[in-house]
Motif scaffolding. Structure first.
Motif: not given
Length: 279
Positions: A101, A108, A190, A193-196, A201-204, A206
Motif C-alpha cells: 500500500r 500516487q 482514516i 474510511s477507505g474501501p476494503t 484503503g486504496v480506491e479503484e 487510484t
C-alpha cells in the motif's frame, strides 16, 4: 548505524548491494526492515541496490505520534524524502502487505519517482478489515485510556520499538496520553474510511490511474487472499500477475517468515521483471 533525519524524524535505513538500479522494499505491518534482509540480498545479487528502511514508529526508527495525515500517507512521504536525501531520483518501488500500500501511495503522491511497482501479498477483504484496525490502532488507544503511556510502552509492539531504539522510551513517556489517543483515533478513522476490497484503503480509481508497470505476487491467507490480488490485477493497466506454487490456507495470517522457502522464486521473478523494464 545509518540514520537520516527525514521530516524531523530519525529514520533507520540499510542499503544492500553496491551497484545497479535502485529498488526500495518495504515490509508489512509494523515490522522491522530486518524481515526483508534475506530477500534483499537475493535481489541485490541480480544487479540491484536495495534500499530497506524502518518506517517511523517501526523497527529502529524514531517514534513520532503526530500529524493530521493518515499514517500510511506519512510513511509514503517519508520514503519519497529519504530517496531525495540519498540522491535517488527514480527507483523501483516495492513492498508486502502495508508495504505494498505504501508503494502505491508513493506512486500516487510523488509522480515520477517510481519506475515500476512490485506488490507482494496485497491486503484486502473482510478478514483484514476486521483484524487490522485493532492490531494497528485500537489496542494502543485502549492501553492509553486504561493506563496512560506506561501501559502503551508495556505492549509487545512498543517494547520492540524501545528495544530497537532505547531513546523511544523517553519520547513515548513524555507524550500526553490524550494527544496520543487523539492522533491514533484520527489515524484509525482514516484507515477504516477507505474501501476494503480489493486493496484495503486504496480506491479503484487510484489503481486504474497507475501508469507504471506493476508486478503482483499474491498471498495465501485470508488477510492477503489471492482473490484480492487477482481482482487488483484486472484493474491496474500494466500488470503482470505471478502466482507462487502455493495453496490458499484457511488462516487469518501467515507470517512472511513462513515464506522463506519461496524467497528464491520471488527474487528470480522480481529480477527478471525489473530487468525487462530496464532493457
Amino acid at each position: 548505524m545509518p540514520y537520516a533525519l527525514v521530516r524531523g524524524v530519525q529514520i533507520f535505513y540499510q542499503i544492500i548491494g553496491d551497484h545497479g538500479p535502485w529498488f526500495t522494499l518495504s515490509t508489512g505491518g509494523r515490522r522491522s526492515h530486518a524481515e526483508f534482509i534475506s530477500l534483499a540480498q537475493k535481489i541485490a545479487k541480480g544487479g540491484f541496490r536495495v534500499l530497506l528502511h524502518d518506517r517511523r514508529n517501526t523497527g529502529a526508527s524514531e517514534v513520532s505520534i503526530s500529524g493530521q495525515d493518515g499514517e500510511e500517507i506519512i510513511w509514503a512521504d517519508d520514503l519519497a524524502e529519504l530517496l531525495k536525501q540519498l540522491g535517488i531520483g527514480q527507483a523501483f518501488i516495492g513492498g508486502a502487505s502495508s508495504g505494498a500500500r505504501l508503494s502505491i501511495l508513493v506512486n500516487q503522491r510523488h509522480p515520477g519517482i517510481a519506475k515500476a511497482l512490485v506488490l507482494i501479498r496485497l491486503t484486502g477483504g473482510e478478514t483484514a478489515a476486521a483484524r487490522l484496525p485493532k492490531k494497528y490502532y485500537q489496542q494502543f488507544i485502549d492501553a492509553a485510556k486504561s493506563g496512560g503511556m506506561q501501559a502503551v510502552c508495556q505492549t509487545s509492539d512498543y517494547q520492540e520499538r524501545i528495544t530497537a531504539r532505547p531513546e523511544n522510551l523517553e519520547v513515548l513517556m513524555k507524550m500526553d496520553p490524550e494527544e496520543f489517543i487523539r492522533v491514533l483515533e484520527n489515524w484509525l478513522s482514516i484507515f477504516v474510511s477507505g474501501p476494503t476490497y480489493p486493496v484495503m484503503g486504496v480506491e479503484e480509481s487510484t489503481l486504474q490511474a497507475i501508469q507504471v508497470p506493476v508486478l503482483i505476487i499474491p498471498g495465501n491467507d485470508r488477510t492477503h487472499a489471492r482473490g484480492n490480488a487477482v481482482a487488483a490485477s484486472q484493474i491496474i493497466p500494466q500488470v503482470e500477475l505471478f502466482q507462487l506454487p502455493i495453496e490458499d490456507q484457511d488462516a487469518d495470517i501467515i507470517s512472511f517468515t513462513e515464506w522463506a522457502p519461496l524467497e528464491e522464486s520471488i527474487a528470480t521473478k522480481v529480477i527478471s521483471f525489473l530487468k525487462a523494464i530496464q532493457s
